[in-house]
Design a protein around this motif. Structure first.
Motif, PDB file in Angstrom:
ATOM      1  N   ALA A  73     -16.089  -6.707 -10.638  1.00  0.00           N
ATOM      2  CA  ALA A  73     -16.537  -5.790 -10.445  1.00  0.00           C
ATOM      3  C   ALA A  73     -16.816  -5.939  -8.532  1.00  0.00           C
ATOM      4  O   ALA A  73     -16.124  -4.260  -7.977  1.00  0.00           O
ATOM      5  CB  ALA A  73     -18.285  -5.529 -10.437  1.00  0.00           C
ATOM      6  N   GLU A  74     -16.580  -6.828  -7.683  1.00  0.00           N
ATOM      7  CA  GLU A  74     -15.960  -6.584  -6.077  1.00  0.00           C
ATOM      8  C   GLU A  74     -14.318  -6.238  -6.126  1.00  0.00           C
ATOM      9  O   GLU A  74     -14.098  -5.058  -6.155  1.00  0.00           O
ATOM     10  CB  GLU A  74     -16.116  -7.887  -5.738  1.00  0.00           C
ATOM     11  N   TRP A  75     -13.932  -6.005  -7.181  1.00  0.00           N
ATOM     12  CA  TRP A  75     -11.777  -6.099  -7.282  1.00  0.00           C
ATOM     13  C   TRP A  75     -12.227  -5.017  -6.861  1.00  0.00           C
ATOM     14  O   TRP A  75     -11.042  -4.069  -6.546  1.00  0.00           O
ATOM     15  CB  TRP A  75     -11.073  -6.697  -8.123  1.00  0.00           C
ATOM     16  N   ASN A 109     -14.226  -2.445  -6.940  1.00  0.00           N
ATOM     17  CA  ASN A 109     -14.925  -1.966  -5.766  1.00  0.00           C
ATOM     18  C   ASN A 109     -13.963  -1.936  -4.603  1.00  0.00           C
ATOM     19  O   ASN A 109     -13.563  -0.706  -3.794  1.00  0.00           O
ATOM     20  CB  ASN A 109     -15.972  -2.139  -4.999  1.00  0.00           C
ATOM     21  N   MET A 110     -12.483  -2.971  -4.235  1.00  0.00           N
ATOM     22  CA  MET A 110     -12.288  -2.775  -3.398  1.00  0.00           C
ATOM     23  C   MET A 110     -10.341  -2.089  -3.159  1.00  0.00           C
ATOM     24  O   MET A 110      -9.780  -1.653  -2.964  1.00  0.00           O
ATOM     25  CB  MET A 110     -11.610  -4.362  -3.093  1.00  0.00           C
ATOM     26  N   VAL A 167     -10.799   0.551  -5.661  1.00  0.00           N
ATOM     27  CA  VAL A 167     -11.501   2.251  -5.172  1.00  0.00           C
ATOM     28  C   VAL A 167     -11.765   2.434  -3.643  1.00  0.00           C
ATOM     29  O   VAL A 167     -10.958   3.688  -2.976  1.00  0.00           O
ATOM     30  CB  VAL A 167     -13.222   2.301  -5.821  1.00  0.00           C
ATOM     31  N   SER A 168     -12.070   2.233  -2.266  1.00  0.00           N
ATOM     32  CA  SER A 168     -11.497   1.707  -0.992  1.00  0.00           C
ATOM     33  C   SER A 168     -10.480   2.161  -0.897  1.00  0.00           C
ATOM     34  O   SER A 168      -9.783   3.148  -0.219  1.00  0.00           O
ATOM     35  CB  SER A 168     -12.351   0.458  -0.165  1.00  0.00           C
ATOM     36  N   THR A 227     -15.628   9.055  -6.882  1.00  0.00           N
ATOM     37  CA  THR A 227     -15.745   7.404  -6.712  1.00  0.00           C
ATOM     38  C   THR A 227     -15.973   6.872  -8.825  1.00  0.00           C
ATOM     39  O   THR A 227     -14.477   6.065  -8.952  1.00  0.00           O
ATOM     40  CB  THR A 227     -16.672   7.010  -6.469  1.00  0.00           C
ATOM     41  N   SER A 228     -16.531   7.656  -9.369  1.00  0.00           N
ATOM     42  CA  SER A 228     -16.693   7.629 -10.574  1.00  0.00           C
ATOM     43  C   SER A 228     -15.120   7.421 -11.319  1.00  0.00           C
ATOM     44  O   SER A 228     -14.979   6.623 -12.431  1.00  0.00           O
ATOM     45  CB  SER A 228     -17.679   7.815 -11.364  1.00  0.00           C
ATOM     46  N   LYS A 237     -12.493   4.504 -11.096  1.00  0.00           N
ATOM     47  CA  LYS A 237     -13.120   3.964 -11.246  1.00  0.00           C
ATOM     48  C   LYS A 237     -12.252   3.874 -12.794  1.00  0.00           C
ATOM     49  O   LYS A 237     -11.674   2.527 -12.996  1.00  0.00           O
ATOM     50  CB  LYS A 237     -14.675   2.924 -11.064  1.00  0.00           C
ATOM     51  N   TYR A 296     -14.498  -1.666   4.881  1.00  0.00           N
ATOM     52  CA  TYR A 296     -14.606  -1.948   3.571  1.00  0.00           C
ATOM     53  C   TYR A 296     -16.042  -2.870   4.354  1.00  0.00           C
ATOM     54  O   TYR A 296     -17.130  -2.293   2.541  1.00  0.00           O
ATOM     55  CB  TYR A 296     -13.235  -2.852   2.804  1.00  0.00           C
ATOM     56  N   SER A 297     -16.509  -4.286   4.517  1.00  0.00           N
ATOM     57  CA  SER A 297     -17.215  -4.959   4.420  1.00  0.00           C
ATOM     58  C   SER A 297     -17.234  -5.322   5.903  1.00  0.00           C
ATOM     59  O   SER A 297     -16.278  -5.341   6.469  1.00  0.00           O
ATOM     60  CB  SER A 297     -16.970  -5.558   3.702  1.00  0.00           C
TER      61      SER A 297
END
Length: 238
Positions: A137-139, A141-142, A144-145, A156-157, A160, A196-197
């Protein structure tokens, strides 16, 4: 590599036994031995890095009580090239203990981000390695960014869904043989950045994913082949 060394040794054995041939043969043998020593040194450092990665997981993630940890990528092939900032990746997968268990549990990837001087002829300085663990899930998100800064795609959807079915190539994201999301064409000195974070920024540059680590101020680049390997590990159907 073993096959190449064997061919060289056989060629030396069959070489005419005059002084020039013997001198040339000695030089080739010395070269082969040097290559072999270099390969052995790198393999030893890979084993050391894998052991330290395992120790980090045991110390920081006690919830992982049964898991496999294997090196996915140990950056660099030549010692002088490996001293710069880079990243090591390790694939982790949980399993249920049994006789001959199958790796069928949760998958994660452990990043070992390195700082300049992390490796030398004396080995690895693990004080210069920062560890970062991600799940699928984290990968996602990365990625997608990353796609958002590398292309004009913003939903985003949609991104993914495409990423789950597709793969990253030099020109963008492909689903089967169709280029669904083309990446911007940039020159080597152009960068697109997203915050990103709290710990990192993602940087798009031609043919690479850059991760800027805020704590160390290091820009680490993951090759496109490295991205493909990680993505395949998470989302390939087995």
């Amino acid at each position: 590599m073993k096959k190449a060394i064997l061919i060289l040794l056989v060629s030396l054995y069959l070489m005419p036994q005059n002084s020039n041939a013997q001198n040339e043969g000695a030089a080739v043998v010395a070269g082969v031995l040097a290559i072999g020593a270099g390969i052995a040194a790198v393999e030893q450092m890979k084993e050391q890095a894998e052991l330290t990665a395992t120790q980090w997981v045991l110390s920081n993630h006690p919830e992982l009580s049964s898991f496999s940890l294997q090196t996915l990528d140990f950056n660099g092939k030549k010692l002088k090239d490996m001293s710069a900032v880079s990243v090591m990746t390790f694939k982790i997968q949980e399993f249920t203990p049994s006789d001959k268990p199958e790796l069928d549990g949760k998958k994660q990837v452990l990043f070992g981000f390195t700082s300049a001087g992390w490796i030398s002829e004396y080995g690895i300085n693990f004080e210069k390695v920062n560890w970062y663990l991600v799940d699928d899930a984290e990968w996602l998100n990365m990625m997608v960014s990353y796609v958002k800064v590398a292309s004009s795609k913003t939903n985003t959807s949609d991104i993914k869904n495409i990423l789950k079915d597709g793969r990253v190539v030099n020109k963008g994201i492909k689903v089967k043989s169709k280029l669904v999301i083309p990446f911007f064409k940039l020159t080597g000195d152009m960068y697109v950045v997203t915050d990103y974070s709290a710990s990192m920024k993602l940087v798009y540059n031609e043919r690479s994913l850059g991760i800027f680590l805020k704590d160390t101020q290091d820009l680490v680049q993951i090759s496109r082949s490295g991205i493909i390997d990680i993505h395949y590990f998470f989302f390939s159907e087995e």
